[in-house]
Design an enzyme around this catalytic site. Structure first.
Site, mmCIF file in Angstrom:
data_model
loop_
_atom_site.group_PDB
_atom_site.id
_atom_site.type_symbol
_atom_site.label_atom_id
_atom_site.label_comp_id
_atom_site.label_asym_id
_atom_site.label_seq_id
_atom_site.Cartn_x
_atom_site.Cartn_y
_atom_site.Cartn_z
ATOM 1 N N ALA A 144 4.281 1.435 8.035
ATOM 2 C CA ALA A 144 5.014 0.075 8.149
ATOM 3 C C ALA A 144 4.392 -0.719 9.248
ATOM 4 C CB ALA A 144 6.479 0.738 8.684
ATOM 5 N N THR A 181 12.015 -5.253 4.782
ATOM 6 C CA THR A 181 11.791 -6.620 5.256
ATOM 7 C C THR A 181 11.442 -7.633 3.895
ATOM 8 O OG1 THR A 181 9.434 -6.537 5.375
ATOM 9 C CG2 THR A 181 10.694 -5.854 7.314
ATOM 10 N N ALA A 213 -5.922 -21.063 11.391
ATOM 11 C CA ALA A 213 -6.549 -21.265 12.801
ATOM 12 C C ALA A 213 -7.191 -19.990 13.341
ATOM 13 C CB ALA A 213 -5.223 -21.244 13.723
ATOM 14 N N ILE A 224 0.825 -0.919 -0.008
ATOM 15 C CA ILE A 224 -0.097 -0.009 -0.092
ATOM 16 C C ILE A 224 0.992 1.073 -0.076
ATOM 17 C CG2 ILE A 224 -1.838 1.337 1.203
ATOM 18 C CD1 ILE A 224 -2.773 -1.396 2.439
ATOM 19 N N THR A 227 -6.229 -1.285 10.262
ATOM 20 C CA THR A 227 -6.721 -2.380 9.630
ATOM 21 C C THR A 227 -8.361 -2.666 10.378
ATOM 22 O OG1 THR A 227 -6.911 -4.667 9.306
ATOM 23 C CG2 THR A 227 -5.809 -4.170 11.089
ATOM 24 N N ASP A 228 -9.278 -3.103 9.497
ATOM 25 C CA ASP A 228 -10.701 -3.473 10.410
ATOM 26 C C ASP A 228 -10.291 -4.733 11.070
ATOM 27 O OD1 ASP A 228 -10.445 -5.146 8.142
ATOM 28 O OD2 ASP A 228 -11.913 -4.955 7.182
ATOM 29 N N GLU A 229 -9.290 -5.325 10.815
ATOM 30 C CA GLU A 229 -9.399 -6.676 11.689
ATOM 31 C C GLU A 229 -9.388 -6.334 13.166
ATOM 32 O OE1 GLU A 229 -6.566 -9.659 10.300
ATOM 33 O OE2 GLU A 229 -7.072 -9.226 8.244
ATOM 34 N N ARG A 254 -14.651 -11.337 2.766
ATOM 35 C CA ARG A 254 -13.731 -9.925 2.820
ATOM 36 C C ARG A 254 -14.513 -8.770 2.223
ATOM 37 N NH1 ARG A 254 -12.507 -12.846 6.247
ATOM 38 N NH2 ARG A 254 -10.376 -13.587 6.978
ATOM 39 N N TYR A 265 -1.770 -10.880 14.731
ATOM 40 C CA TYR A 265 -1.528 -9.797 13.751
ATOM 41 C C TYR A 265 -2.388 -8.612 14.184
ATOM 42 C CZ TYR A 265 -2.676 -6.394 9.805
ATOM 43 O OH TYR A 265 -2.961 -5.335 9.328
ATOM 44 N N ASP A 273 -7.511 -25.008 6.719
ATOM 45 C CA ASP A 273 -8.194 -23.603 6.954
ATOM 46 C C ASP A 273 -6.888 -22.816 7.910
ATOM 47 O OD1 ASP A 273 -9.709 -21.427 7.111
ATOM 48 O OD2 ASP A 273 -11.339 -22.708 7.969
ATOM 49 N N LYS A 276 -5.209 -22.067 -4.217
ATOM 50 C CA LYS A 276 -5.600 -22.883 -2.770
ATOM 51 C C LYS A 276 -6.644 -22.150 -1.923
ATOM 52 C CE LYS A 276 -1.786 -25.546 -3.684
ATOM 53 N NZ LYS A 276 -2.016 -26.894 -4.186
ATOM 54 N N LEU A 277 -7.679 -22.589 -1.720
ATOM 55 C CA LEU A 277 -8.862 -22.096 -0.819
ATOM 56 C C LEU A 277 -8.444 -22.683 0.377
ATOM 57 C CD1 LEU A 277 -11.074 -20.125 -1.134
ATOM 58 C CD2 LEU A 277 -12.609 -22.105 -1.447
#
Ligand code: NAD
Ligand code: DAU
Length: 335
Positions: free
Chosen positions: A78, A36, A275, A12, A124-126, A215, A151, A273, A206-207
């Site tokens: 960052a 990184t 975790a 971004i 983030t919305d997380e 999302r 995260y 999946d 891969k799903l």
């Protein structure tokens, strides 16, 4: 304006820097990035002559203090950003996302004692955790924080630090919490570029799980135009949610990629999946639209996805050298 952009060599941030150079000749950009695995000089190659790129770490109070003192504003992108990496090893997330944000806040606080420095913190919305699949609710500014992963917990912690520095020390900061971005220069570990480059290299996409997880997709240029709007017109101390009404389940996005790339809809593998996998994110961006007049420019997701696929087709030299190692790491985790 002398603008410091942390993480400007990431997905971004690099798009933000490129758009700023293109559209705002009055802004002098310095990028601070420790390069990184997720950062790339090549993402800034076209604008290298127009900016200053400093290779350094946001936890280094010396370099951060010097660069903040030379800046009128800081946009702080960052971070360590990949949920699967955080599950495997959370330590760099605590260091970069929490200690790094603390270091920037302290530099802005000390500098502001003699000269004002405006800070925008990108989040983030997380941080809000997840929503269920069958409810109409969306995240708003007043949704309680409830992060699920290492995260999102570190991003939540960084947001709390910013708010405390605004209230306790009068730091002139705004925050934004955005939904899932897509577009050029995104690392191939992330969902959309991973599937595109899997197909381009003859691997199967891969799903995770059933693919029912939702999302709320937004084009990276729209995220960045919103960040600029908040930086110039946002109210200090406020949090703005950024989203463009782009809710889609992962299976549908997977099938759209397959169709646009000429493959049959079931040409993918289901893998283990994630975790604690968050079910659904959805943003209500009404205040950003109504109070700041922001509008997204990329309402057509399929058109944006098609352009993104073309970008990966045309830029194998950017992602090719890192692809094998990313897939080897995923294979070790059976993902
Ligand atoms: P990215 O992983 O592509 O890039 C992160 C950049 O930060 C890299 O260039 C990396 O080198 C740099 N960096 C990491 N740790 C550093 C450190 N200690 N010192 C200096 N530089 C360091 O990330 P992104 O997807 O571009 O995300 C940028 C920001 O936006 C993050 O704060 C993320 O939480 C937030 N965000 C991302 C999304 C998304 O969908 N990608 C959505 C909402 C918010
Ligand atoms: O919501 C904003 C967040 O979006 C940002 O804060 C994060 O930095 C960014 O990485 C992104 O987080 P997600 O975990 O949502 O993104 P990711 O691309 O890792 O995965 C998107 C969805 O796709 C998620 O439900 C997991 C799933 N997935 C992911 C990969 C890599 C798969 O099904 N297969 C995959 O191979």
């Amino acid at each position: 304006m002398r603008l410091l952009v942390t993480g400007g060599a990431g997905f971004i941030g690099a798009n933000f820097v490129r758009a700023t150079v293109r559209e705002r000749p009055d802004v002098r950009v310095t990028v601070l990035d420790s390069l990184t695995y997720a950062g790339s000089r090549e993402s800034l190659a076209d604008v290298e002559a127009d900016i200053r790129l400093v290779e350094g770490d946001i936890t280094d109070a010396g370099v951060v203090g010097t660069l903040v003192a030379e800046s009128d504003a800081v946009v702080h992108f960052a971070a360590e950003t990949h949920v699967d990496n955080a599950l495997a090893d959370p330590a760099p997330f605590v260091r970069s996302n929490v200690v790094g944000t603390f270091t920037i806040l302290e530099a802005v606080r000390h500098r502001s004692a003699t000269k004002p420095v405006r800070l925008h913190h990108v989040s983030t919305d997380e941080v809000y955790g997840d929503l269920t699949l069958d409810e109409p609710a969306r995240f708003t500014e007043s949704t309680p924080y409830n992060p699920s992963s290492p995260y999102s917990a570190t991003k939540a912690a960084s947001d709390m630090l910013v708010r405390a520095w605004v209230r306790s020390y009068g730091v002139a900061a705004t925050l934004s919490n955005c939904s899932n971005n897509y577009g050029p220069f995104q690392h191939v570990e992330k969902f959309i570029p991973r599937q595109i480059t899997n197909i381009l290299t003859g691997r199967r996409p891969k799903l995770y799980g059933t693919g029912a997880n939702v999302r709320d997709w937004i084009h990276v240029d729209d995220h960045n135009s919103a960040v600029w709007r908040v930086l110039t017109d946002g109210a200090v101390g406020r949090t703005y949610l950024i989203g463009a009404d782009g809710e889609r389940d992962n299976l549908s996005v997977m099938r759209m990629i397959l169709r646009l790339m000429g493959h049959s809809p079931d040409d993918f593998d289901h893998v283990t999946d994630r975790a604690g996998h968050d079910l659904r994110y959805a943003i209500d961006a009404t205040p950003l639209r109504d109070e700041l007049g922001w509008r997204p420019g990329h309402a057509d997701f399929e058109a944006g996805l098609r352009a993104t696929i073309e970008w990966y087709r045309d830029n194998e030299s950017w992602w090719g050298p890192i692809k094998d190692a990313v897939e080897t790491a995923y294979e070790a985790r059976q993902q």
